[in-house]
Design a protein around this motif. Structure first.
Motif, short mmCIF file in Angstrom:
data_model
loop_
_atom_site.label_atom_id
_atom_site.label_comp_id
_atom_site.label_asym_id
_atom_site.label_seq_id
_atom_site.Cartn_x
_atom_site.Cartn_y
_atom_site.Cartn_z
N ASP A 135 -23.46 96.86 43.79
CA ASP A 135 -22.74 97.68 42.99
C ASP A 135 -23.21 98.39 41.74
OD1 ASP A 135 -20.77 97.07 44.91
OD2 ASP A 135 -19.76 95.55 43.78
N ALA A 136 -24.30 97.65 41.12
CA ALA A 136 -24.89 98.13 39.93
C ALA A 136 -25.83 99.37 40.20
CB ALA A 136 -25.48 97.13 39.16
N GLY A 137 -26.13 99.55 41.51
CA GLY A 137 -27.26 100.61 42.05
C GLY A 137 -28.67 100.00 42.10
N ARG A 138 -28.68 98.85 42.01
CA ARG A 138 -30.01 98.28 42.40
C ARG A 138 -30.49 98.07 43.58
NH1 ARG A 138 -31.83 92.54 39.14
NH2 ARG A 138 -32.59 93.98 37.54
N ILE A 139 -31.51 98.50 44.12
CA ILE A 139 -32.00 98.32 45.36
C ILE A 139 -32.73 96.82 45.56
CG2 ILE A 139 -33.65 99.32 47.13
CD1 ILE A 139 -31.44 101.12 46.20
N TRP A 140 -32.40 96.24 46.64
CA TRP A 140 -32.83 94.76 47.23
C TRP A 140 -33.66 95.28 48.35
CZ3 TRP A 140 -32.61 90.43 44.17
CH2 TRP A 140 -31.76 90.72 43.07
N VAL A 141 -34.86 94.56 48.59
CA VAL A 141 -35.77 94.58 49.82
C VAL A 141 -35.94 93.29 50.37
CG1 VAL A 141 -38.07 95.48 50.51
CG2 VAL A 141 -36.90 96.85 48.53
N GLY A 142 -35.40 93.27 51.63
CA GLY A 142 -35.46 91.87 52.18
C GLY A 142 -36.14 91.90 53.46
N GLY A 143 -36.53 90.82 53.90
CA GLY A 143 -37.02 90.55 55.00
C GLY A 143 -37.55 89.06 55.40
N GLU A 144 -37.87 88.82 56.69
CA GLU A 144 -38.17 87.55 57.25
C GLU A 144 -39.33 86.99 56.57
OE1 GLU A 144 -35.82 85.96 58.93
OE2 GLU A 144 -34.62 87.54 59.54
N THR A 145 -39.82 85.70 56.37
CA THR A 145 -40.91 85.12 56.04
C THR A 145 -41.14 83.68 56.82
OG1 THR A 145 -39.82 84.00 54.25
CG2 THR A 145 -40.70 86.06 53.88
N ARG A 146 -42.22 83.62 57.28
CA ARG A 146 -42.77 82.61 57.99
C ARG A 146 -44.22 82.10 57.64
NH1 ARG A 146 -40.18 85.84 61.29
NH2 ARG A 146 -38.65 85.31 62.69
N THR A 147 -44.09 80.82 57.46
CA THR A 147 -45.52 80.16 57.29
C THR A 147 -46.27 80.09 58.59
OG1 THR A 147 -44.62 79.12 55.27
CG2 THR A 147 -46.86 77.97 56.26
N HIS A 148 -47.41 80.39 58.86
CA HIS A 148 -48.28 80.07 60.02
C HIS A 148 -49.32 79.35 59.81
CE1 HIS A 148 -45.87 82.65 62.67
NE2 HIS A 148 -46.18 83.79 61.92
N VAL A 149 -49.91 78.91 58.59
CA VAL A 149 -50.84 78.41 58.16
C VAL A 149 -50.70 77.67 56.89
CG1 VAL A 149 -53.38 78.37 57.66
CG2 VAL A 149 -52.58 79.96 59.39
N GLU A 150 -51.30 76.30 56.76
CA GLU A 150 -51.13 75.55 55.56
C GLU A 150 -52.17 74.54 55.58
OE1 GLU A 150 -47.85 72.41 53.42
OE2 GLU A 150 -47.34 73.82 55.01
N GLY A 151 -53.11 74.61 54.47
CA GLY A 151 -54.16 73.51 54.54
C GLY A 151 -55.01 73.66 53.07
N GLN A 152 -56.17 73.21 53.09
CA GLN A 152 -56.97 73.09 51.93
C GLN A 152 -57.98 74.29 51.81
OE1 GLN A 152 -56.84 70.63 49.35
NE2 GLN A 152 -54.72 70.35 50.32
N LEU A 153 -58.03 74.74 50.79
CA LEU A 153 -59.15 75.55 50.59
C LEU A 153 -60.21 74.91 49.69
CD1 LEU A 153 -60.36 78.70 50.55
CD2 LEU A 153 -59.01 79.08 48.40
N GLN A 154 -61.68 74.90 50.36
CA GLN A 154 -62.46 73.88 49.61
C GLN A 154 -63.66 74.78 49.44
OE1 GLN A 154 -63.03 70.66 52.59
NE2 GLN A 154 -60.85 69.75 51.69
N GLY A 155 -64.52 74.11 48.53
CA GLY A 155 -65.96 74.61 48.48
C GLY A 155 -66.10 75.62 47.34
N LEU A 156 -65.09 75.83 46.62
CA LEU A 156 -65.14 76.88 45.37
C LEU A 156 -65.85 76.28 44.32
CD1 LEU A 156 -61.66 78.83 45.74
CD2 LEU A 156 -63.98 79.19 46.94
#
Length: 281
Positions: A260-281
């Motif tokens: 109602d205030a004229g602000r645009i909202w941008v939406g979409g689906e979000t899915r986790t496909h990988v979860e883990g540890q980033l190592q060796g840095l």
């Protein structure tokens, strides 16, 4: 050092159908150079790094890197980063909204119809392109001047120049140049026939750090500024759904709403496909 990393699919209509983003959580110890190197190693369009906020109103801070630079804002990395932050037990101060701090300032994110959506940030560049700028876009897209219905700068951070064509078929038929000598970011939109599943077809083209033209699968920042442009010029007057990624074999769906205030909202689906540890840095 080791870090938690999530890989999130954003704007897809099903698994592996949107745009992936890698999100590194708790990355405060990494330098900008290390973030850029890691982004190039992942070779995704963007990688984000979640940090402690510095603004008192922010729930978290994010730095967003493309293959060649840090971006003040980008759309699918914003939703993917928020999804990862919530998955890592992030608790917003305000239960009705999440506040992200990034290079463009504070971005409000909310849940709507089971999706995350962000408030479109203000444009940092608008108005008509010069004849030379429009000719450059025409040459990149390899179309005739008469094919362009309208054009405008719709830059909310990445640098987008918007090009409107007469139809979704015209958009899907584009065969742009493969290489470009300088930096260029072009977003193209055209309407589907009335009664179609989606209102518009969108494609996004940009040059990478090697001068190769890349097509982005699904682009939140572009769709945000396209919606601002289309609403402002009267091309659309009500909420709509855009399709993107079709030519790449993706099935991206972006939900654009105006409050109602004229602000645009941008939406979409979000899915986790990988979860883990980033190592060796």
């Amino acid at each position: 050092m080791s870090f938690v990393i999530h890989m999130i699919d954003v704007f897809g209509s099903g698994p592996l159908s949107g745009n992936p983003v890698a999100v590194v959580i708790g990355a405060d110890a990494l330098s900008a150079d290390e973030m850029q190197r890691l982004t190039r190693w992942f070779n995704l369009s963007e990688t984000t790094f979640l940090l402690q906020p510095t603004h008192p109103q922010a729930d978290y801070r994010v730095r967003i890197f493309s293959l060649d630079r840090e971006l003040p804002f980008a759309g699918h990395p914003t939703l993917g980063s928020c999804h990862a932050w919530l998955s890592a037990n992030g608790m917003p101060e305000n239960q009705n909204a999440i506040v992200q701090e990034c290079g463009a300032g504070l971005v409000t994110i909310r849940r709507s119809h089971g999706r995350l959506c962000f408030a479109a940030p203000p444009l940092i560049r608008s108005g008509a392109p010069t004849p030379a700028e429009l000719e450059e876009a025409r040459q990149l897209l390899r179309i005739e001047a008469c094919d362009i219905i309208d054009a405008a700068w719709i830059d909310n951070g990445p640098g987008w120049l918007g090009i409107r064509l007469a139809s979704a078929e015209k958009v899907l038929g584009l065969d742009p140049a493969r290489n470009w000598p300088g930096r260029i970011d072009i977003g193209v939109v055209g309407p589907h026939a009335q009664g179609s599943e989606t209102a518009f077809e969108v494609r996004a083209f940009f040059s990478d750090h090697l001068g190769v033209i890349v097509e982005d699968p699904v682009t939140g920042s572009l769709n945000a500024s396209l919606a601002q442009w289309l609403f402002a010029t009267g091309v659309v007057g009500e909420d709509y759904v855009a399709a993107q990624g079709t030519r790449l074999g993706r099935h991206g769906r972006i939900y654009l709403t105006r409050d109602d205030a004229g602000r645009i909202w941008v939406g979409g689906e979000t899915r986790t496909h990988v979860e883990g540890q980033l190592q060796g840095l």
